[in-house]
Design an enzyme around this catalytic site. Structure first.
Site, PDB file in Angstrom:
ATOM      1  N   GLY A 178       0.429  -5.848   0.511  1.00 42.58           N
ATOM      2  CA  GLY A 178      -0.668  -5.875  -0.452  1.00 42.58           C
ATOM      3  C   GLY A 178      -0.238  -6.348  -1.822  1.00 42.58           C
ATOM      4  CD  GLU A 225       0.682  -6.854   5.224  1.00 46.65           C
ATOM      5  OE1 GLU A 225       0.124  -6.682   4.140  1.00 46.65           O
ATOM      6  OE2 GLU A 225       1.368  -7.877   5.491  1.00 46.65           O
ATOM      7  CD  GLU A 282      -3.003  -8.733   1.840  1.00 46.62           C
ATOM      8  OE1 GLU A 282      -3.764  -9.248   2.684  1.00 46.62           O
ATOM      9  OE2 GLU A 282      -2.795  -7.507   1.764  1.00 46.62           O
ATOM     10  CB  ALA A 285      -0.927   0.010   1.217  1.00 45.82           C
TER      11      ALA A 285
END
Length: 301
Positions: A175, A198, A178, A130
């Site tokens: 992310g 994270e 992901e 992110a």
């Protein structure tokens, strides 16, 4: 609250959108179709307003943050989503999430699309997570909204009816991993780096990583990776089943993309409806007991 804040690792911003969507044109992803499929539209936003310009060809211009390419000739039916935010290490921003959502929304109903490859146009980077610089400017409600939209887009990618391949030629963290986990198949260069990191930021993966990683590599290894924020290279990722293929990087830095393209070409001669139904059956079958007895035959036309 930690889950609402999860998704991430890195920086940046940006606003342009370029793509031929479906069989016509979508101006800025508004949903309004225009003219023939041979045209392409670019929707450019700026502080002075927004404008629409047309261009020919299968290549996006160099300053586009998401390049949507419909391959032709022997590769017809393959679509490449190329992330191109070099100044932000391909970090997921609000605008990039919006672009991905609009592109995926069009692709999911396009029967001519046989396989989608998700790759980076930036050497050495797949997606660094992110955009934390952008997130630092958000209030708590905006952060929650961003994470929800990111999760929704990644779920939409996971639910696409056609096969999807993530070509990981560089760093895929938070992310970014992901996003790759939402694809059916992952291939990577041996030099690539992958991890759900994270917990280093005192948050947790917020876009499906806590569900998809255990399904791919098993619960115990997934917990180990997430608890430790461990980063793996391509060989390590292959050894635990996180990726399907690992390749030595080439001079152009696109070894994983080339392998993804070769796999996509293997899918092209097969029955398109059969491939889509097989994907649906596999996905749903992971959640339930087998429905057919030995010897049963399922015909797809």
């Amino acid at each position: 609250m930690a889950a609402a804040r999860g998704l991430g690792v890195l920086q940046g911003c940006g606003v342009r959108y370029f793509a031929r969507l479906g069989h016509g044109l979508v101006a800025g992803g508004s949903g309004q179709r225009m003219g023939s499929a041979s045209w392409r539209c670019r929707w450019a936003s700026s502080s002075a307003g927004a404008g629409l310009s047309r261009s020919y060809g299968s290549e996006a211009k160099g300053d586009e943050e998401l390049r949507v390419r419909y391959l032709e000739e022997e590769n017809k039916g393959i679509v490449v989503l190329g992330i191109n935010r070099s100044y932000a290490k391909n970090a997921l921003s609000k605008n990039l999430i919006k672009m991905l959502s609009k592109a995926v929304d069009s692709l999911k109903s396009d029967k001519k699309v046989r396989t989608i490859i998700v790759r980076s146009e930036v050497p050495g980077i797949f997606c660094a997570g992110a955009d934390l610089k952008e997130r630092a400017q958000m209030n708590l409600n905006e952060v929650s909204s961003f994470v929800s939209k990111s999760r929704a887009v990644i779920n939409e990618i996971a639910n696409l009816p056609m096969p999807t391949i993530a070509a990981i030629d560089g760093i895929a963290l938070g992310g970014g991993l992901e996003l790759a986990l939402a694809c059916d198949i992952r291939v990577a260069a041996s030099s690539a780096k992958m991890g759900l990191v994270e917990t280093k930021l005192a948050i947790i993966p917020g876009a499906g990583g806590t569900q998809r990683l255990p399904r791919v590599i098993g619960m115990s290894l997934a917990k180990e990776m997430i608890f430790s924020a461990r980063v793996l290279d391509g060989q390590e990722a292959k050894s635990i089943g996180l990726i399907s293929h690992v390749l030595e990087q080439n001079e152009k830095g696109d070894a994983a993309y080339r392998k993804a393209l070769a796999l996509a070409k293997e899918f092209l001669p097969q029955g398109p409806v059969a491939v889509r139904v097989a994907k649906l059956a596999i996905n749903q079958g992971m959640e339930r007991e087998p429905q057919h007895q030995e010897g049963d035959v399922l015909f797809c036309k």
